[in-house]
Design an enzyme around this catalytic site. Structure first.
Site, PDB file in Angstrom:
ATOM      1  N   HIS A   1     -10.403  -4.784   9.615  1.00  0.00           N
ATOM      2  CA  HIS A   1     -11.537  -4.177   8.322  1.00  0.00           C
ATOM      3  C   HIS A   1     -13.100  -3.299   8.790  1.00  0.00           C
ATOM      4  O   HIS A   1     -14.236  -3.649   7.968  1.00  0.00           O
ATOM      5  CB  HIS A   1     -12.050  -5.194   7.744  1.00  0.00           C
ATOM      6  CG  HIS A   1     -10.451  -6.385   7.811  1.00  0.00           C
ATOM      7  ND1 HIS A   1      -9.701  -6.942   8.118  1.00  0.00           N
ATOM      8  CD2 HIS A   1     -10.235  -6.403   5.999  1.00  0.00           C
ATOM      9  CE1 HIS A   1      -9.308  -7.392   7.631  1.00  0.00           C
ATOM     10  NE2 HIS A   1      -9.384  -7.674   6.552  1.00  0.00           N
TER      11      HIS A   1
ATOM     12  N   GLU B   1       0.974  -1.005   0.067  1.00  0.00           N
ATOM     13  CA  GLU B   1      -0.031   0.124   0.634  1.00  0.00           C
ATOM     14  C   GLU B   1       0.630   0.971   0.427  1.00  0.00           C
ATOM     15  O   GLU B   1       0.308   2.411  -1.108  1.00  0.00           O
ATOM     16  CB  GLU B   1      -1.053  -0.083   0.392  1.00  0.00           C
ATOM     17  CG  GLU B   1      -1.825  -1.361   1.032  1.00  0.00           C
ATOM     18  CD  GLU B   1      -1.507  -2.465   1.150  1.00  0.00           C
ATOM     19  OE1 GLU B   1      -0.519  -2.576   1.690  1.00  0.00           O
ATOM     20  OE2 GLU B   1      -2.197  -3.596   1.313  1.00  0.00           O
TER      21      GLU B   1
END
Ligand SMILES: Cc1ncc(C[n+]2csc(CCOP(=O)(O)OP(=O)(O)O)c2C)c(N)n1
Ligand SMILES: [Mg+2]
Lengths: 321, 337
Positions: free
Chosen positions: B131, B63
């Site tokens: 998440h 990322e």
């Protein structure tokens, strides 16, 4: 190491436990009795088991979004994992964690970390603490091929190496990070080759062969425990199921799956036990029954356990002694 | 007119902008893999068939690295649309977003631009603490970033198109329960945000909010999922004779402050609903603005309805407690009368 020294029967029993446990989880998930999502470890059992067979209770394991196998191999109770998956108050994380965060520090398993690669420097940190505190504990980080492309991998391995930390890095190369094939995101044949860049040994092993994993992991863990520093062990393996919940697996071929299915460590180890005269049909059948019974017990425990109170949400934000 | 889900509307926006401008490309994990899912929530599904894999660029799980690549590519003349599978993973890219993308124009005395779009799904959906977070406030806090939060298919398309054409870094927060993703990527508990989307091209300017429901008694401000919670609460309150005005700012930076202030001047009451944690949240900021600029129009204290100051819990019974419910909104409103 001679064959006699390898605890093959015990390892078979643990691999079978992981397999049957997860098959049951999947069934319960399909029935809607387990919420959320599941990342199953089916096919990779030989890795967790071959490595953890060497670990003491006070050694550390730090896992990933796919942690059930590591947790079982490290000795987290089936009941507490099953209860966690059922989102019950008796779960190993009291219903706060869920599938992607199972763990139990009382047996050396940190609640698993679902941020890919984030466990890699943490394992080095646990190893740093173990060393500084004068213990001979070791830390093991399990992670996937995908994780080896995170910055945390590079930074973590380098520091583990320069400070000679008692950590073993177990990369479970199952050929895919989610839907992405290994070859799309690596220019090298082996992730283990990266070890050289940090100045630690890198070893490739057949992750479908529990004896081979046991052998290689034993050397790495012994090295770490003796203060000789970290090792990167790459286990070539395969998840025989989808990445998570209802993954239709349309990004890979049926032929490839069949090839790896033939290398399934569970039936292969059963055959090997028979060939070595360590088990016969009868013994295998009784192991199967014992394993099923333990899982039945875990499910019954989970189902009979209370749900958390909604207001339990507010507990455990800060640590209180 | 076509009926579309938010996932489809976003896909349509990306498709049109990629057709229109060859500099636009998508970058992220699992976005264009043949036989794959088109990103975690199907938004880029099928786009590689039309645009090829150079413009629907699959990355390693890196990322920080691919966000940095996008920053560089944006500075270098391209227009990247970056995809993180879950907003929670923005933390891995934080340095590139906050120290580099957000500050480059400023540090260069206005000479360098970073036309980058970062798409990030937020919201609790039974997946546990890593998440599930709502991250809007982390980014509204950073000068140099624009932030949008579409809650309908129409807005999703029009805002994303504007974001892609904007010369600044824009973060797009998308709620997992609003996508309307189908097939295996379907979400449990999803709200149908299927809506009408015109066939002809349109853009929605950043910084313009909308009134989702008019009312004279109380102003309820929500974003993403909580717009729907607010609307349902308004329905119930109406049965008890309380008329709520529901405002969806759609863009968080720049904020359509005037729309909120005007409404509060009319209703005299304000409730802000968001899924983020209470402390230091976006709701606090809206409360502060109204307290500073419309204090004398208020007939009651301002109320914030948000998640408690805890990480998102896993167990559904706790998650349902964590995410603001319609009941909590109704109660908050009633407490003002
Ligand atoms: C930082 C981060 N990025 C992306 C994800 C989403 N994600 C979850 S698992 C996964 C694939 C991981 O691949 P690998 O490391 O090979 O492990 P495997 O799933 O194969 O066990 C991805 C991309 C994540 N959880 N964390
Ligand atoms: Mg993998």
């Amino acid at each position: 190491m001679s064959e006699a020294q390898i605890p093959l029967l015990d390892m078979y029993r643990t691999m079978l436990t992981i397999r049957r446990f997860e098959e049951r989880c999947n069934y319960l998930f399909m029935q809607g009795r387990i919420p959320s999502t599941l990342h199953l470890y089916i096919g990779q059992e030989a890795v967790a088991v071959g490595v953890c067979a060497h670990l003491r209770r006070d050694d550390y394991v730090v896992s990933t979004h796919r942690p059930h196998g590591h947790a079982i191999a490290k000795g987290v109770s089936l009941r507490s994992i099953m209860a966690e998956l059922h989102a019950k108050a008796t779960g190993c994380c009291k219903g706060k964690g869920g599938s992607m965060h199972v763990g139990d520090m009382s047996v050396g398993m940190l609640p698993a970390i679902a941020i890919v690669g984030a466990n890699i420097p943490i394992a080095a940190g646990l190893a740093l603490a173990a060393k500084r505190l004068g213990t001979d504990r070791v830390a093991v980080a399990f992670f996937g091929d995908g994780a080896a492309n995170e910055g945390a991998f590079h930074e973590g391995l380098n520091m583990a190496a320069i400070w000679n930390l008692p950590v073993v890095y177990v990369c479970e190369n199952n050929l895919y990070g989610a839907s992405t094939h290994y070859s799309k995101v690596f220019k090298i044949a082996n992730i283990a080759d990266r070890a050289q860049a940090y100045g630690m040994p890198g070893v490739v092993v057949d992750g479908m062969d529990v004896e081979a994993v046991y052998q290689v992991a034993g050397e790495a863990i012994t090295r770490a425990r003796r203060g000789e520093g970290p090792t990167l062990v790459e286990c070539k393996t395969y998840r025989l199921v989808g990445h998570s919940r209802s993954d239709p697996r349309t990004y890979r071929s049926k032929e490839e799956e069949a090839e790896w299915q033939a290398r399934d460590p569970i039936p292969n180890t059963a055959r090997r036990l028979q060939a070595l005269g360590l088990a016969n049909e009868e013994l295998l059948a009784s192991i199967e029954r014992e394993v099923e019974a333990a899982i039945d017990d875990a499910v019954a425990f989970a189902e009979n356990s209370p749900l958390p109170e909604p207001t339990d949400t507010l507990k455990h934000v800060f640590y209180e002694a | 007119m076509a009926l579309m889900t938010i996932a489809e509307a976003l896909r349509q926006a990306i498709r049109e902008e990629m057709r229109r401008d060859p500099r636009v490309f998508c970058i992220g994990e699992d976005i264009g893999i043949p036989g794959g899912w088109g990103g975690a929530f199907t938004v880029t599904l099928g786009l590689a068939d039309e645009f090829g894999h150079e413009r629907i660029l699959d990355t390693p799980i890196s990322e920080l690295g691919f966000t940095g690549i996008a920053v560089g590519a944006a500075i270098g003349g391209l227009r990247p649309i970056v995809d993180v599978q879950y907003g929670d993973f923005l933390f891995l890219a934080m340095d590139q977003l906050v120290n580099e993308a957000a500050k480059m124009t400023y540090m260069s005395g206005g000479t360098v631009k970073v036309p980058l779009v970062m798409r990030a799904p937020v919201g609790a959906t039974r997946r546990g603490a890593q998440h599930a977070q709502s991250l809007e406030a982390f980014f509204t806090h950073v000068p140099g970033l624009k932030v949008i939060a579409p809650s309908t298919a129409y807005d999703a398309k029009g805002l994303l198109k504007s974001a892609i054409r904007d010369d600044n870094p824009v973060i797009v927060f998308e709620h997992k329960l609003l996508y309307g993703s189908k097939g295996p990527r379907k979400e449990q508990g999803a709200i149908s945000a299927v809506g009408e989307v015109p066939d002809e091209e349109y853009l929605i300017p950043l910084g313009k909010g909308v009134i989702r429901r008019e009312g004279r008694d109380v102003t309820i401000v929500g974003k993403l999922l909580t717009v729907y919670r607010a609307l349902e609460a308004a329905e119930r309150l109406a049965k008890e004779g309380i008329e709520s005005e529901v405002i969806d700012p759609r863009t968080l930076v720049p904020l359509d402050k005037e729309l909120i202030l005007e409404s509060v001047r009319k209703t005299g009451r304000l409730v802000i609903v968001e899924e983020d944690n209470l402390t230091g949240g976006w709701a606090s900021d809206i409360a502060a603005i109204v307290a500073e600029e419309a204090f004398y129009w208020l007939d009651a204290p301002i109320k914030r309805v948000s998640a408690p100051d805890t990480p998102p819990p896993f167990a559904p019974v706790m998650e349902d407690y964590y995410v603001p419910s319609v009941e909590r909104v109704v109660e908050a409103v009633k407490s003002l009368f």
